[in-house]
Write an enzyme that holds these catalytic residues in place. Structure first.
Site, PDB file in Angstrom:
ATOM      1  N   ARG A 141       0.826  -1.219   0.000  1.00  0.00           N
ATOM      2  CA  ARG A 141       0.000   0.000   0.000  1.00  0.00           C
ATOM      3  C   ARG A 141       0.850   1.256   0.000  1.00  0.00           C
ATOM      4  O   ARG A 141       0.335   2.363  -0.108  1.00  0.00           O
ATOM      5  CB  ARG A 141      -0.904   0.029   1.257  1.00  0.00           C
ATOM      6  CG  ARG A 141      -1.867  -1.143   1.357  1.00  0.00           C
ATOM      7  CD  ARG A 141      -2.564  -1.140   2.695  1.00  0.00           C
ATOM      8  NE  ARG A 141      -3.550  -0.085   2.787  1.00  0.00           N
ATOM      9  CZ  ARG A 141      -4.870  -0.274   2.745  1.00  0.00           C
ATOM     10  NH1 ARG A 141      -5.356  -1.491   2.641  1.00  0.00           N
ATOM     11  NH2 ARG A 141      -5.701   0.729   2.825  1.00  0.00           N
ATOM     12  N   TYR A 144       0.798   4.288  -2.530  1.00  0.00           N
ATOM     13  CA  TYR A 144      -0.263   5.286  -2.341  1.00  0.00           C
ATOM     14  C   TYR A 144       0.002   6.104  -1.077  1.00  0.00           C
ATOM     15  O   TYR A 144       0.069   7.339  -1.128  1.00  0.00           O
ATOM     16  CB  TYR A 144      -1.605   4.556  -2.236  1.00  0.00           C
ATOM     17  CG  TYR A 144      -2.808   5.462  -2.103  1.00  0.00           C
ATOM     18  CD1 TYR A 144      -3.276   6.189  -3.191  1.00  0.00           C
ATOM     19  CD2 TYR A 144      -3.498   5.558  -0.892  1.00  0.00           C
ATOM     20  CE1 TYR A 144      -4.406   7.002  -3.075  1.00  0.00           C
ATOM     21  CE2 TYR A 144      -4.618   6.374  -0.772  1.00  0.00           C
ATOM     22  CZ  TYR A 144      -5.079   7.095  -1.866  1.00  0.00           C
ATOM     23  OH  TYR A 144      -6.187   7.896  -1.744  1.00  0.00           O
ATOM     24  N   GLU A 146       2.697   6.478   0.937  1.00  0.00           N
ATOM     25  CA  GLU A 146       3.923   7.289   0.985  1.00  0.00           C
ATOM     26  C   GLU A 146       3.916   8.351  -0.119  1.00  0.00           C
ATOM     27  O   GLU A 146       4.451   9.438   0.060  1.00  0.00           O
ATOM     28  CB  GLU A 146       5.170   6.407   0.877  1.00  0.00           C
ATOM     29  CG  GLU A 146       5.352   5.436   2.045  1.00  0.00           C
ATOM     30  CD  GLU A 146       5.713   6.101   3.376  1.00  0.00           C
ATOM     31  OE1 GLU A 146       5.659   7.348   3.487  1.00  0.00           O
ATOM     32  OE2 GLU A 146       6.036   5.363   4.323  1.00  0.00           O
ATOM     33  N   PHE A 190     -20.073  -4.253  -1.609  1.00  0.00           N
ATOM     34  CA  PHE A 190     -21.239  -4.816  -0.917  1.00  0.00           C
ATOM     35  C   PHE A 190     -22.512  -4.562  -1.718  1.00  0.00           C
ATOM     36  O   PHE A 190     -23.344  -5.447  -1.879  1.00  0.00           O
ATOM     37  CB  PHE A 190     -21.401  -4.209   0.487  1.00  0.00           C
ATOM     38  CG  PHE A 190     -20.423  -4.730   1.518  1.00  0.00           C
ATOM     39  CD1 PHE A 190     -19.403  -5.602   1.169  1.00  0.00           C
ATOM     40  CD2 PHE A 190     -20.528  -4.349   2.856  1.00  0.00           C
ATOM     41  CE1 PHE A 190     -18.496  -6.085   2.121  1.00  0.00           C
ATOM     42  CE2 PHE A 190     -19.633  -4.821   3.815  1.00  0.00           C
ATOM     43  CZ  PHE A 190     -18.620  -5.680   3.451  1.00  0.00           C
ATOM     44  N   THR A 209     -13.447  -1.547  11.709  1.00  0.00           N
ATOM     45  CA  THR A 209     -14.411  -0.458  11.492  1.00  0.00           C
ATOM     46  C   THR A 209     -13.903   0.537  10.447  1.00  0.00           C
ATOM     47  O   THR A 209     -12.706   0.668  10.230  1.00  0.00           O
ATOM     48  CB  THR A 209     -14.676   0.328  12.794  1.00  0.00           C
ATOM     49  OG1 THR A 209     -13.468   0.992  13.167  1.00  0.00           O
ATOM     50  CG2 THR A 209     -15.172  -0.573  13.898  1.00  0.00           C
TER      51      THR A 209
HETATM   52  N1  LIG Z   1     -12.866   8.300  -2.423  1.00  0.00           N
HETATM   53  C1  LIG Z   1     -12.273   8.227  -1.267  1.00  0.00           C
HETATM   54  O1  LIG Z   1     -12.777   7.574  -0.342  1.00  0.00           O
HETATM   55  C2  LIG Z   1     -10.972   8.954  -1.022  1.00  0.00           C
HETATM   56  C3  LIG Z   1     -10.390   8.852   0.248  1.00  0.00           C
HETATM   57  C4  LIG Z   1      -9.184   9.504   0.469  1.00  0.00           C
HETATM   58  C5  LIG Z   1      -8.599  10.262  -0.521  1.00  0.00           C
HETATM   59  N2  LIG Z   1      -9.193  10.339  -1.742  1.00  0.00           N
HETATM   60  C6  LIG Z   1      -8.492  11.114  -2.767  1.00  0.00           C
HETATM   61  O2  LIG Z   1      -9.400  11.853  -3.548  1.00  0.00           O
HETATM   62  C7  LIG Z   1      -8.970  11.882  -4.908  1.00  0.00           C
HETATM   63  C8  LIG Z   1     -10.094  11.393  -5.802  1.00  0.00           C
HETATM   64  O3  LIG Z   1     -10.425  10.054  -5.448  1.00  0.00           O
HETATM   65  P1  LIG Z   1     -11.606   9.260  -6.172  1.00  0.00           P
HETATM   66  O4  LIG Z   1     -12.216   8.389  -5.161  1.00  0.00           O
HETATM   67  O5  LIG Z   1     -12.432  10.190  -6.941  1.00  0.00           O
HETATM   68  O6  LIG Z   1     -10.747   8.319  -7.138  1.00  0.00           O
HETATM   69  P2  LIG Z   1     -10.925   8.044  -8.694  1.00  0.00           P
HETATM   70  O7  LIG Z   1      -9.967   6.947  -9.027  1.00  0.00           O
HETATM   71  O8  LIG Z   1     -12.359   7.855  -9.047  1.00  0.00           O
HETATM   72  O9  LIG Z   1     -10.442   9.404  -9.328  1.00  0.00           O
HETATM   73  C9  LIG Z   1      -9.105   9.718  -9.602  1.00  0.00           C
HETATM   74  C10 LIG Z   1      -9.055  10.406 -10.949  1.00  0.00           C
HETATM   75  O10 LIG Z   1      -7.686  10.739 -11.234  1.00  0.00           O
HETATM   76  C11 LIG Z   1      -7.400  10.379 -12.579  1.00  0.00           C
HETATM   77  N3  LIG Z   1      -5.954  10.141 -12.692  1.00  0.00           N
HETATM   78  C12 LIG Z   1      -5.236   9.130 -12.142  1.00  0.00           C
HETATM   79  N4  LIG Z   1      -3.943   9.257 -12.445  1.00  0.00           N
HETATM   80  C13 LIG Z   1      -3.842  10.383 -13.211  1.00  0.00           C
HETATM   81  C14 LIG Z   1      -2.765  11.044 -13.849  1.00  0.00           C
HETATM   82  N5  LIG Z   1      -1.499  10.583 -13.761  1.00  0.00           N
HETATM   83  N6  LIG Z   1      -3.028  12.179 -14.564  1.00  0.00           N
HETATM   84  C15 LIG Z   1      -4.299  12.653 -14.672  1.00  0.00           C
HETATM   85  N7  LIG Z   1      -5.355  12.059 -14.087  1.00  0.00           N
HETATM   86  C16 LIG Z   1      -5.122  10.944 -13.373  1.00  0.00           C
HETATM   87  C17 LIG Z   1      -8.241   9.145 -12.839  1.00  0.00           C
HETATM   88  O11 LIG Z   1      -8.450   8.866 -14.199  1.00  0.00           O
HETATM   89  C18 LIG Z   1      -9.540   9.503 -12.095  1.00  0.00           C
HETATM   90  O12 LIG Z   1     -10.417  10.213 -12.929  1.00  0.00           O
HETATM   91  C19 LIG Z   1      -7.711  11.018  -4.999  1.00  0.00           C
HETATM   92  O13 LIG Z   1      -6.580  11.853  -4.970  1.00  0.00           O
HETATM   93  C20 LIG Z   1      -7.781  10.189  -3.751  1.00  0.00           C
HETATM   94  O14 LIG Z   1      -6.490   9.839  -3.290  1.00  0.00           O
HETATM   95  C21 LIG Z   1     -10.359   9.695  -2.023  1.00  0.00           C
END
Ligand SMILES: NC(=O)c1ccc[n+]([C@@H]2O[C@H](COP(=O)([O-])OP(=O)(O)OC[C@H]3O[C@@H](n4cnc5c(N)ncnc54)[C@H](O)[C@@H]3O)[C@@H](O)[C@H]2O)c1
Length: 313
Positions: A141, A144, A146, A190, A209
């Protein structure tokens, strides 16, 4: 005219953020390489004159004008970020550098979508922003976790070194319509299993949780953070502190779907955190933000999205 650039704008969270910014009257430039976010997530916005879509990989420098940058580009589910871990780290680290340099050139405010994974498998519960985390730097993991930690470092160094206006938000588990049905995240897993009548996969004994934030609440937190006073840099936790075991979540989904799926127990993945719950006192105090959508209401919306999607495919 204010131009808001959203990297990862075609993704699950990014597409809802684009919707919100367009509704608020902004010009939106959505930048995405469509790795995990399909164009269909934003196709309804292409009728809007204030919306532009650009295929671009954030690991490559970008030369455009923007007033506000929301940096969300990064695959967020383990299935996707472990598919090409080197690219995941590059997206977080090179992507952050490229967007921070763009913000410096354009004198833009920039917000980083960081994550609760910064805290790793925490030994402090719930996690306040001052907790520095317990992350395994060499596990599967780590690309992501780090990568996101290094991105935070870069944000704060650009702030200290170049006086750049930064906003760092640590996002906890978020769910809602437009999640990818195959990305292995627990809520979508789920729901899809329950709708198809397949067994519900529970990892470990199901007593671990998680807290689940509905996507509209998260987007509201991101927008409030972007509009906060310049002295507010974060990091600030955004999440819903309501804590549920995986078994509770499975039972709720089964009831709301009206499904007869059975539970199937599988071994716990490596480095899977046992507990995760945000401490959101800072978000309440500084942003006046707290989640409004309860788990049951949010699940009803999400289930109806997946029901439509599964009948279309
Ligand atoms: N959804 C969650 O629960 C959650 C929790 C913590 C953090 N985040 C953060 O929020 C952000 C969005 O998450 P999400 O759930 O919408 O994920 P997601 O995978 O649906 O969206 C990520 C988007 O980034 C684009 N992408 C990936 N690599 C790319 C690159 N090199 N250049 C351009 N675009 C790129 C993907 O095509 C996608 O559209 C992320 O940075 C994620 O780390 C989300």
């Amino acid at each position: 005219m204010t131009v808001s650039l959203v990297t990862g704008g075609a993704g699950f969270v990014g597409s809802h953020l684009c919707d919100r910014l367009i509704a608020d009257g902004a010009d939106v430039l959505c930048v995405d390489n469509f790795f995990t976010g399909p164009k269909s997530n934003v196709s309804h916005l292409r009728r809007e004159e204030r919306f532009e879509l650009l295929r671009h990989d954030v690991t490559i420098p970008l030369f455009v004008e923007a007033d506000r940058i929301y940096n969300l580009a990064c695959p967020a589910s383990p299935v996707h970020y472990q598919h090409d871990p080197v690219q995941t780290t590059k997206t977080s680290v090179h992507g952050a550098i490229n967007m921070l340099e763009l913000a410096t050139r354009s004198k833009a405010r920039i917000l980083q979508a960081s994550t609760s994974e910064i805290y790793g498998d925490p030994d402090v519960h719930p996690q306040p922003e001052t907790y520095t985390g317990r992350v395994n730097p060499i596990g599967p993991r780590a690309c992501y976790d780090e990568g996101k930690r290094c991105a935070e470092t870069l944000f704060f160094d650009f702030h200290r070194q170049y006086s750049l206006e930064i906003k760092v938000v640590r996002i906890f588990n978020t769910y809602g319509p437009r999640m990818d049905p195959n990305d292995g995240r627990v809520v979508s897993n789920f729901i899809v299993q329950a709708l198809r009548g397949d067994d519900i996969t529970i990892y470990g004994d199901g007593q671990q949780t998680r807290s689940f934030c509905y996507v509209d609440d998260l987007v509201d937190g991101l927008v409030r953070m972007m509009h906060s006073e310049s002295s507010v840099t974060g990091p600030i936790n955004i999440g819903n502190p309501g804590e549920f075991t995986m078994l509770q979540l499975a039972e709720l989904v089964l009831r709301l779907v009206g499904s007869k799926s059975r539970l199937r127990f599988m071994p716990l993945p490596i480095d899977d955190p046992k507990q995760r719950q945000p401490d959101i006192r800072l978000a309440k105090e500084v942003l006046g933000w707290e989640p409004k959508v309860g788990l049951e209401d949010g699940l009803v919306e999400t289930i109806s999205y997946f029901r439509r999607r599964l009948t279309q495919s």
